[in-house]
Design a protein around this motif. Structure first.
Motif, short mmCIF file in Angstrom:
data_model
loop_
_atom_site.label_atom_id
_atom_site.label_comp_id
_atom_site.label_asym_id
_atom_site.label_seq_id
_atom_site.Cartn_x
_atom_site.Cartn_y
_atom_site.Cartn_z
N GLY A 178 -18.33 6.59 8.07
CA GLY A 178 -19.04 6.16 6.87
C GLY A 178 -18.41 6.59 5.56
N ALA A 179 -17.65 7.68 5.55
CA ALA A 179 -17.07 8.15 4.29
C ALA A 179 -15.89 7.28 3.89
CB ALA A 179 -16.63 9.60 4.44
N ILE B 285 -1.42 -8.45 3.00
CA ILE B 285 -2.28 -7.30 3.33
C ILE B 285 -3.73 -7.76 3.27
CG2 ILE B 285 -2.90 -4.92 2.72
CD1 ILE B 285 -0.14 -4.72 1.30
N ARG B 286 -4.46 -7.52 4.34
CA ARG B 286 -5.82 -8.05 4.44
C ARG B 286 -6.87 -6.94 4.34
NH1 ARG B 286 -4.23 -12.25 3.38
NH2 ARG B 286 -3.32 -13.84 4.71
N ILE B 287 -7.85 -7.20 3.48
CA ILE B 287 -9.04 -6.34 3.44
C ILE B 287 -9.72 -6.43 4.81
CG2 ILE B 287 -11.34 -6.12 2.34
CD1 ILE B 287 -8.93 -5.29 0.55
N ASP B 288 -10.33 -5.33 5.24
CA ASP B 288 -11.01 -5.25 6.55
C ASP B 288 -10.04 -5.02 7.71
OD1 ASP B 288 -13.60 -5.31 5.75
OD2 ASP B 288 -13.89 -7.45 6.09
N VAL C 297 -8.11 2.30 -0.24
CA VAL C 297 -9.37 2.97 0.07
C VAL C 297 -9.73 2.58 1.49
CG1 VAL C 297 -11.81 3.22 -0.53
CG2 VAL C 297 -10.11 2.86 -2.34
N VAL C 298 -9.96 3.59 2.33
CA VAL C 298 -10.27 3.34 3.73
C VAL C 298 -11.70 3.79 3.98
CG1 VAL C 298 -9.65 3.93 6.12
CG2 VAL C 298 -7.86 3.75 4.37
N LYS C 299 -12.50 2.92 4.58
CA LYS C 299 -13.85 3.31 4.97
C LYS C 299 -13.78 3.76 6.43
CE LYS C 299 -18.63 1.99 4.50
NZ LYS C 299 -19.42 1.93 5.71
N ARG D 42 -12.55 10.81 13.49
CA ARG D 42 -11.71 10.15 14.50
C ARG D 42 -10.45 9.56 13.88
NH1 ARG D 42 -13.78 5.67 17.12
NH2 ARG D 42 -11.87 5.87 18.31
N GLY D 43 -10.51 9.28 12.58
CA GLY D 43 -9.32 8.75 11.92
C GLY D 43 -9.16 7.26 12.10
N ALA D 44 -10.28 6.60 12.34
CA ALA D 44 -10.26 5.14 12.43
C ALA D 44 -11.10 4.58 11.31
CB ALA D 44 -10.80 4.69 13.78
N GLY D 45 -10.65 3.48 10.74
CA GLY D 45 -11.42 2.90 9.65
C GLY D 45 -10.92 1.52 9.30
N LYS D 46 -11.46 1.03 8.17
CA LYS D 46 -11.12 -0.32 7.71
C LYS D 46 -10.64 -0.24 6.28
CE LYS D 46 -14.23 -3.51 10.07
NZ LYS D 46 -15.42 -4.34 9.88
N LEU D 47 -9.70 -1.10 5.95
CA LEU D 47 -9.21 -1.17 4.57
C LEU D 47 -10.26 -1.84 3.69
CD1 LEU D 47 -6.71 -0.59 2.81
CD2 LEU D 47 -5.94 -2.92 3.31
N VAL D 48 -10.65 -1.16 2.61
CA VAL D 48 -11.68 -1.68 1.72
C VAL D 48 -11.05 -2.24 0.45
CG1 VAL D 48 -13.69 -1.04 0.31
CG2 VAL D 48 -13.40 -0.05 2.57
N ALA D 49 -10.01 -1.58 -0.03
CA ALA D 49 -9.33 -2.00 -1.26
C ALA D 49 -7.94 -1.39 -1.23
CB ALA D 49 -10.09 -1.50 -2.48
N PHE D 50 -7.02 -2.00 -1.97
CA PHE D 50 -5.69 -1.40 -2.04
C PHE D 50 -5.01 -1.76 -3.34
CE2 PHE D 50 -2.86 -5.02 -1.52
CZ PHE D 50 -3.70 -5.98 -0.95
N SER D 51 -4.02 -0.98 -3.72
CA SER D 51 -3.16 -1.39 -4.81
C SER D 51 -1.72 -1.06 -4.47
CB SER D 51 -3.60 -0.78 -6.13
OG SER D 51 -3.83 0.57 -5.97
N VAL D 52 -0.85 -1.86 -5.03
CA VAL D 52 0.58 -1.69 -4.83
C VAL D 52 1.10 -0.90 -6.03
CG1 VAL D 52 2.77 -2.89 -4.57
CG2 VAL D 52 0.69 -3.85 -3.55
N VAL D 53 1.82 0.19 -5.74
CA VAL D 53 2.26 1.09 -6.80
C VAL D 53 3.77 0.94 -7.01
CG1 VAL D 53 2.28 3.49 -7.58
CG2 VAL D 53 0.43 2.68 -6.10
N PHE D 54 4.12 0.55 -8.23
CA PHE D 54 5.54 0.32 -8.56
C PHE D 54 6.17 1.51 -9.27
CE2 PHE D 54 6.15 -4.06 -7.36
CZ PHE D 54 4.86 -4.57 -7.35
N VAL D 55 5.33 2.40 -9.79
CA VAL D 55 5.86 3.57 -10.49
C VAL D 55 5.56 4.78 -9.61
CG1 VAL D 55 5.78 4.95 -12.60
CG2 VAL D 55 5.41 2.48 -12.71
N ALA D 56 6.60 5.28 -8.95
CA ALA D 56 6.41 6.34 -7.96
C ALA D 56 6.51 7.71 -8.61
CB ALA D 56 7.47 6.21 -6.88
N PRO D 57 5.62 8.65 -8.20
CA PRO D 57 5.81 10.04 -8.63
C PRO D 57 7.10 10.59 -8.00
CG PRO D 57 4.03 9.88 -7.03
CD PRO D 57 4.47 8.48 -7.34
N LEU D 58 7.62 11.66 -8.57
CA LEU D 58 8.95 12.16 -8.21
C LEU D 58 9.23 12.28 -6.71
CD1 LEU D 58 11.58 12.88 -9.54
CD2 LEU D 58 10.80 15.24 -9.72
N PRO D 59 8.34 12.93 -5.93
CA PRO D 59 8.67 13.07 -4.49
C PRO D 59 8.85 11.72 -3.80
CG PRO D 59 6.75 14.40 -5.08
CD PRO D 59 7.07 13.54 -6.27
#
Ligand SMILES: [Zn+2]
Length: 137
Positions: A92-93, A110-113, A86-88, A53-70
């Protein structure tokens, strides 16, 4: 839909079609996103596609300061970080994806859950068309 092999290229093809798909084991029901051709739980190789369905909850995150080329080309980097999380999924996956609609410069906001819904970022044209899986609040 069932004739596509259970691999990354099928998965990416589905993303191009704005479908988030996983593989479900016909024996034990274990779900894998991205799909696997061997069950992560019971090693069975009888799989079926399931659309999530494409619905979920935020479980963990990180902020990325070094971006890949694209992403650097798109303006992300040291002064404009982006967020990966990471989205649960409701099913369940857990899946790693870009998190959009949040401010990487203010990670304390940014809030977990947080409830998220899927979003598809299309880049490129023709054979170079790629879709980046993202989630947004
Ligand atoms: Zn299984």
């Amino acid at each position: 839909m069932n004739e596509r092999p259970f691999n990354d290229s099928s998965y990416e093809q589905f993303l191009n079609e704005e479908k988030l798909m996983g593989s479900k084991c016909k024996k034990c029901g274990a779900l894998a996103v991205p799909p696997r051709f061997v069950c992560i739980n019971c090693s069975n190789t009888q799989m079926e596609w399931v659309q999530l369905r494409g619905a979920g909850k935020l479980v963990a995150f990180s902020v990325v300061f070094v971006a890949p080329l694209p992403l650097a080309r798109a303006g992300f980097g040291k002064n404009n970080p982006y967020v990966v999380g990471v989205v649960k999924l409701e099913e369940g996956a857990k899946i790693v994806a870009r998190i959009i609609g949040v401010d990487g410069k203010k990670p304390e906001q940014i809030r977990i859950d947080t409830q998220l819904k899927v979003s598809f970022i299309h880049t490129g044209e023709g054979n170079n068309r790629k879709t980046i899986l993202a989630f947004e609040p």
